[in-house]
Design a protein around this motif. Structure first.
Motif, PDB file in Angstrom:
ATOM      1  N   ALA A  21       0.844  -1.190   0.000  1.00 62.53           N
ATOM      2  CA  ALA A  21       0.000   0.000   0.000  1.00 62.53           C
ATOM      3  C   ALA A  21       0.881   1.243   0.000  1.00 62.53           C
ATOM      4  N   GLU A  22       0.247   2.383  -0.228  1.00 60.90           N
ATOM      5  CA  GLU A  22       0.926   3.674  -0.185  1.00 60.90           C
ATOM      6  C   GLU A  22       0.148   4.585   0.760  1.00 60.90           C
ATOM      7  N   VAL A  23       0.858   5.286   1.636  1.00 62.65           N
ATOM      8  CA  VAL A  23       0.215   6.211   2.565  1.00 62.65           C
ATOM      9  C   VAL A  23      -0.264   7.420   1.783  1.00 62.65           C
ATOM     10  N   ILE A  24      -1.542   7.743   1.909  1.00 60.75           N
ATOM     11  CA  ILE A  24      -2.130   8.895   1.224  1.00 60.75           C
ATOM     12  C   ILE A  24      -2.121  10.115   2.141  1.00 60.75           C
ATOM     13  N   LEU A  73      -1.805  13.160  23.707  1.00 62.87           N
ATOM     14  CA  LEU A  73      -1.794  11.699  23.566  1.00 62.87           C
ATOM     15  C   LEU A  73      -2.512  11.212  22.316  1.00 62.87           C
ATOM     16  N   ALA A  74      -2.867  12.140  21.421  1.00 62.74           N
ATOM     17  CA  ALA A  74      -3.530  11.734  20.191  1.00 62.74           C
ATOM     18  C   ALA A  74      -2.546  10.956  19.335  1.00 62.74           C
ATOM     19  N   GLU A  75      -3.026   9.925  18.695  1.00 62.27           N
ATOM     20  CA  GLU A  75      -2.197   9.095  17.834  1.00 62.27           C
ATOM     21  C   GLU A  75      -2.520   9.409  16.383  1.00 62.27           C
ATOM     22  N   ASN A  76      -1.715   8.906  15.480  1.00 62.20           N
ATOM     23  CA  ASN A  76      -1.964   9.111  14.058  1.00 62.20           C
ATOM     24  C   ASN A  76      -2.722   7.934  13.476  1.00 62.20           C
ATOM     25  N   ALA A  77      -3.637   8.266  12.587  1.00 63.74           N
ATOM     26  CA  ALA A  77      -4.312   7.265  11.764  1.00 63.74           C
ATOM     27  C   ALA A  77      -3.936   7.589  10.328  1.00 63.74           C
ATOM     28  N   TYR A  78      -3.631   6.576   9.553  1.00 58.22           N
ATOM     29  CA  TYR A  78      -3.166   6.785   8.190  1.00 58.22           C
ATOM     30  C   TYR A  78      -4.179   6.241   7.201  1.00 58.22           C
ATOM     31  N   VAL A  79      -4.431   7.019   6.145  1.00 57.32           N
ATOM     32  CA  VAL A  79      -5.255   6.550   5.039  1.00 57.32           C
ATOM     33  C   VAL A  79      -4.289   6.003   4.001  1.00 57.32           C
ATOM     34  N   PRO A  99       3.041  10.907   3.874  1.00 54.31           N
ATOM     35  CA  PRO A  99       2.347  10.648   2.609  1.00 54.31           C
ATOM     36  C   PRO A  99       3.342  10.276   1.513  1.00 54.31           C
ATOM     37  N   GLY A 100       3.029   9.234   0.768  1.00 56.72           N
ATOM     38  CA  GLY A 100       3.908   8.749  -0.288  1.00 56.72           C
ATOM     39  C   GLY A 100       4.755   7.563   0.123  1.00 56.72           C
ATOM     40  N   ASP A 101       4.854   7.280   1.423  1.00 56.85           N
ATOM     41  CA  ASP A 101       5.630   6.136   1.897  1.00 56.85           C
ATOM     42  C   ASP A 101       5.010   4.831   1.403  1.00 56.85           C
ATOM     43  N   GLN A 102       5.856   3.913   0.964  1.00 57.31           N
ATOM     44  CA  GLN A 102       5.407   2.579   0.568  1.00 57.31           C
ATOM     45  C   GLN A 102       5.387   1.706   1.831  1.00 57.31           C
ATOM     46  N   VAL A 103       4.252   1.096   2.106  1.00 57.71           N
ATOM     47  CA  VAL A 103       4.073   0.305   3.321  1.00 57.71           C
ATOM     48  C   VAL A 103       3.396  -1.011   2.987  1.00 57.71           C
ATOM     49  N   ARG A 104       3.382  -1.905   3.965  1.00 55.50           N
ATOM     50  CA  ARG A 104       2.610  -3.138   3.900  1.00 55.50           C
ATOM     51  C   ARG A 104       1.591  -3.104   5.026  1.00 55.50           C
ATOM     52  N   LEU A 110       0.595  -1.072  10.078  1.00 58.94           N
ATOM     53  CA  LEU A 110       1.427  -0.759   8.922  1.00 58.94           C
ATOM     54  C   LEU A 110       2.888  -1.072   9.226  1.00 58.94           C
ATOM     55  N   VAL A 111       3.605  -1.508   8.207  1.00 65.83           N
ATOM     56  CA  VAL A 111       5.028  -1.807   8.322  1.00 65.83           C
ATOM     57  C   VAL A 111       5.708  -1.162   7.119  1.00 65.83           C
ATOM     58  N   HIS A 112       6.879  -0.514   7.342  1.00 65.88           N
ATOM     59  CA  HIS A 112       7.624   0.086   6.237  1.00 65.88           C
ATOM     60  C   HIS A 112       8.015  -0.988   5.236  1.00 65.88           C
ATOM     61  N   GLU A 113       7.926  -0.656   3.985  1.00 65.67           N
ATOM     62  CA  GLU A 113       8.261  -1.559   2.880  1.00 65.67           C
ATOM     63  C   GLU A 113       9.754  -1.575   2.677  1.00 65.67           C
TER      64      GLU A 113
END
Length: 113
Positions: A21-24, A73-79, A99-104, A110-113
């Motif tokens: 996947a790609e982080v939008i 304490l807010a966390e990030n959610a990624y689309v 944004p633009g990072d390639q992930v799995r 999520l895990v970095h690709e």
């Protein structure tokens, strides 16, 4: 004869599938505060009956979200956009993506690709 089949089904069901996947975009997520605030407000508001319980839960949701955000304490959610073009919202505590990072997508993280 049924036991090996059951074991195989359990292994397939519990194995996490990995999708490229790609982080939008990244969004601030305060859903934990909303849940705890809503439950607390429901319990306190229940003193006033059913209407008080509903009102307390609503106030608790907004209050819990505000407390989590103001405490930092807010966390990030990624689309993320999957290979098949579908969009998915994923929370991954303790990791940062741009944004633009390639992930799995592995299970619910999520895990970095």
């Amino acid at each position: 004869m049924k036991r090996p089949l059951l074991c195989a089904l359990l292994i397939v069901a519990t194995t996490s599938q990995a999708m490229a996947a790609e982080v939008i975009s990244a969004q601030e997520d305060t859903s934990t505060g909303k849940v705890f605030g809503g439950i607390s407000g429901l319990m306190v508001g229940a003193i006033g009956g059913p209407i008080g319980a509903v009102a307390g839960a609503l106030v608790g949701v907004f209050g819990g979200s505000a407390v989590q955000e103001s405490a930092g304490l807010a966390e990030n959610a990624y689309v993320v956009e999957n290979d098949d073009g579908s969009l998915q919202r994923v929370r991954t505590p303790g990791k940062t993506f741009a944004p633009g990072d390639q992930v799995r997508v592995e299970g619910i993280r999520l895990v970095h690709e």
